[in-house]
Enzyme design. Structure first.
Site, PDB file in Angstrom:
ATOM      1  N   HIS A 130      -0.334   4.734   7.188  1.00  0.00           N
ATOM      2  CA  HIS A 130       0.360   5.299   6.023  1.00  0.00           C
ATOM      3  C   HIS A 130       0.837   6.734   6.202  1.00  0.00           C
ATOM      4  O   HIS A 130       0.147   7.533   6.839  1.00  0.00           O
ATOM      5  CB  HIS A 130      -0.572   5.225   4.807  1.00  0.00           C
ATOM      6  CG  HIS A 130      -1.025   3.835   4.525  1.00  0.00           C
ATOM      7  ND1 HIS A 130      -2.278   3.383   4.876  1.00  0.00           N
ATOM      8  CD2 HIS A 130      -0.371   2.791   3.981  1.00  0.00           C
ATOM      9  CE1 HIS A 130      -2.381   2.104   4.536  1.00  0.00           C
ATOM     10  NE2 HIS A 130      -1.237   1.717   3.999  1.00  0.00           N
TER      11      HIS A 130
ATOM     12  N   ASP B 225      -3.105   8.112   7.759  1.00  0.00           N
ATOM     13  CA  ASP B 225      -4.035   7.284   8.524  1.00  0.00           C
ATOM     14  C   ASP B 225      -3.212   6.435   9.501  1.00  0.00           C
ATOM     15  O   ASP B 225      -2.032   6.690   9.683  1.00  0.00           O
ATOM     16  CB  ASP B 225      -4.924   6.440   7.603  1.00  0.00           C
ATOM     17  CG  ASP B 225      -4.128   5.441   6.770  1.00  0.00           C
ATOM     18  OD1 ASP B 225      -2.937   5.197   7.079  1.00  0.00           O
ATOM     19  OD2 ASP B 225      -4.693   4.880   5.807  1.00  0.00           O
TER      20      ASP B 225
ATOM     21  N   SER C 179       0.797  -1.228   0.000  1.00  0.00           N
ATOM     22  CA  SER C 179       0.000   0.000   0.000  1.00  0.00           C
ATOM     23  C   SER C 179       0.828   1.276   0.000  1.00  0.00           C
ATOM     24  O   SER C 179       0.310   2.331  -0.350  1.00  0.00           O
ATOM     25  CB  SER C 179      -0.922   0.014   1.221  1.00  0.00           C
ATOM     26  OG  SER C 179      -0.167  -0.080   2.405  1.00  0.00           O
TER      27      SER C 179
END
Ligand SMILES: *[C@@H]1O[C@H](CO)[C@@H](O)[C@H](O)[C@H]1NC(C)=O
Ligand SMILES: *[C@@H]1O[C@H](CO)[C@@H](O)[C@H](O)[C@H]1NC(C)=O
Ligand SMILES: *[C@@H]1O[C@H](CO)[C@@H](O)[C@H](O)[C@H]1NC(C)=O
Ligand SMILES: *[C@@H]1O[C@H](CO)[C@@H](O)[C@H](O)[C@H]1NC(C)=O
Ligand SMILES: *[C@@H]1O[C@H](CO)[C@@H](O)[C@H](O)[C@H]1NC(C)=O
Length: 372
Positions: A339, A336, A40
């Site tokens: 990340h 978040d 991600s």
């Protein structure tokens, strides 16, 4: 007459200088395309194509700072580190996801083809990382990303000829950012006491699997590899919330440090074995730790709280449309609970591209792109 001749000579010299500048100042002269593999941290929308996957970010508040406030699937308020690196390398942003190119069936002779991004949020080096117990396809593991690269490689060979295609891959830059999820999963498995391997056995297994996949890529003709190391995963808000003092979870950070050390040895070993292999390792672990120690000197104000989320450290819950979202996003290390923010990604990419030892070794990403 004399003047005309002089200006002709001068303009010829001008062209000469322009040609030299084009050849030396731009990485593009030696770098036809950029390929991205990983999780991600560098996903630009792969998981949007996985129906049923919960590892996705194609909804607000993700993308709040992206052009048009678009939620593209990036786990960020804006661009991610793949975008900023691609930008440094002369592209507009990261190349598009493999799935958006008709799963590799789109014409690769399209003049706007500048590479592919295979990265998938939640994926790991091990096939078991990100695996869903009920068999729903949640992620594209590294093994499958490498297979997809293999299909691109064969298609390039079928219309460019084997030799030209090999040269194309050998001069392209391959960015890889993966490993964090393997660390998270190991730690999680350990605390739920189902782990059958020690920390050392686990790190060896992950590194051996990583090496196997890199060998497959080198077999396709890949020669320029830029590794983004595993960051201080224990310092994510998602992990800090388990520490009463909100400090980093040390055992998880230690796992990342051991893994990064093994990867360094592995890369040195591979480069001595494969002719013409060039590589760069960006130590995002140390870079991030430095930022955490003195945020103000990098222009940051908050290093332990998620900008988007809910609860303790804004990290009890994912970034969804119902979550709280901060306004000072460029001052936050974390977007978040897992990340980095766009601002942190931009800073990291700039260090990887232009920085020096000990953060990026043995050469930086700029030198990697220009190598040969
Ligand atoms: C590409 O693969 C994805 C994921 O497996 C699938 O959802 C999609 O339908 C495929 N697209 C094409 C054009 O084959
Ligand atoms: C790309 O290749 C296809 C055949 O695979 C061909 O039909 C098409 O004309 C080519 N396009 C360009 C821009 O070269
Ligand atoms: C070439 O790629 C661009 C951008 O991905 C796309 O908009 C365009 O339709 C493609 N052209 C062809 C002939 O596939
Ligand atoms: C995981 O468990 C093994 C033994 O089962 C232990 O040796 C190791 O230290 C544990 N690792 C972590 C990070 O807690
Ligand atoms: C929790 O954070 C403190 C620093 O605030 C650190 O000393 C301690 O080792 C951390 N606990 C764990 C379990 O990592």
């Amino acid at each position: 007459m004399e003047i005309t001749t002089r200006s002709f000579v001068l303009s010829l010299a001008g062209i000469g200088i322009m040609v030299m500048m084009m050849m030396t100042s731009s990485a593009e002269a030696t770098m036809p395309a950029v390929f991205v593999l990983g999780d991600s941290t560098v996903d630009v929308g792969t998981n949007n194509f996985l129906t049923g996957s919960v590892d996705r970010a194609d909804f607000p508040h993700n993308g709040i700072d992206f052009p048009g406030s678009k939620a593209t699937g990036r786990f960020s308020n804006g661009y991610n580190i793949a975008d900023f690196l691609a930008k440094q390398l002369g592209l507009e942003m990261s190349p598009p996801p493999f799935f958006s190119l008709g799963n590799g069936t789109a014409p690769l002779n399209n003049s706007s083809f500048k590479g592919v991004n295979f990265a998938s949020g939640g994926s790991g080096i091990l096939d078991t990382t990100g695996l869903s117990p009920d068999g729903v396809k949640m992620v594209v593991p590294l093994s499958e990303q490498v297979q997809q690269l293999g299909s691109i490689s064969s298609r390039l060979a079928s219309f460019k000829g084997a030799e030209t295609a090999a040269d194309y891959l050998a001069t392209s830059v391959f960015i890889i950012s993966i490993g964090s999820n393997d660390m998270f999963h190991y730690d999680h498995d350990n605390s739920s006491s189902s782990s059958s391997s020690t920390k050392e056995q686990f790190i060896s297994q992950v590194t051996a699997t990583y090496q196997k996949h890199l060998r497959t890529m080198l077999g396709f003709g890949v020669r320029k590899i830029g590794i983004i190391s595993t960051g201080p995963v224990g310092c994510c808000p998602s992990q800090r919330r388990f520490n009463q003092t909100s400090g980093c979870l040390e055992p998880l950070n230690e796992l990342a440090v051991s893994f990064n050390a093994k990867v360094k040895t592995m890369m040195a070993h591979l480069s001595s074995e494969f002719d013409g292999m060039q590589y760069s390792i960006g130590d995002t672990y140390s870079m991030t730790m430095n930022l955490i120690k003195s945020p103000a000197s990098y222009g940051f104000k908050n290093i332990n709280t998620a900008c988007c989320g809910l609860g303790k450290l804004n990290a009890d819950f994912f970034c969804t449309p119902d979550a709280n979202v901060c306004t000072n996003r460029d001052e936050m290390l974390f977007w978040d609970m897992f990340h980095p923010s766009q601002a942190a990604s931009k800073l990291a990419a700039s260090d990887l591209y232009n920085g020096g030892q000990p953060f990026v070794t043995p050469i930086n990403f700029k030198q990697l792109a220009a190598a040969f």
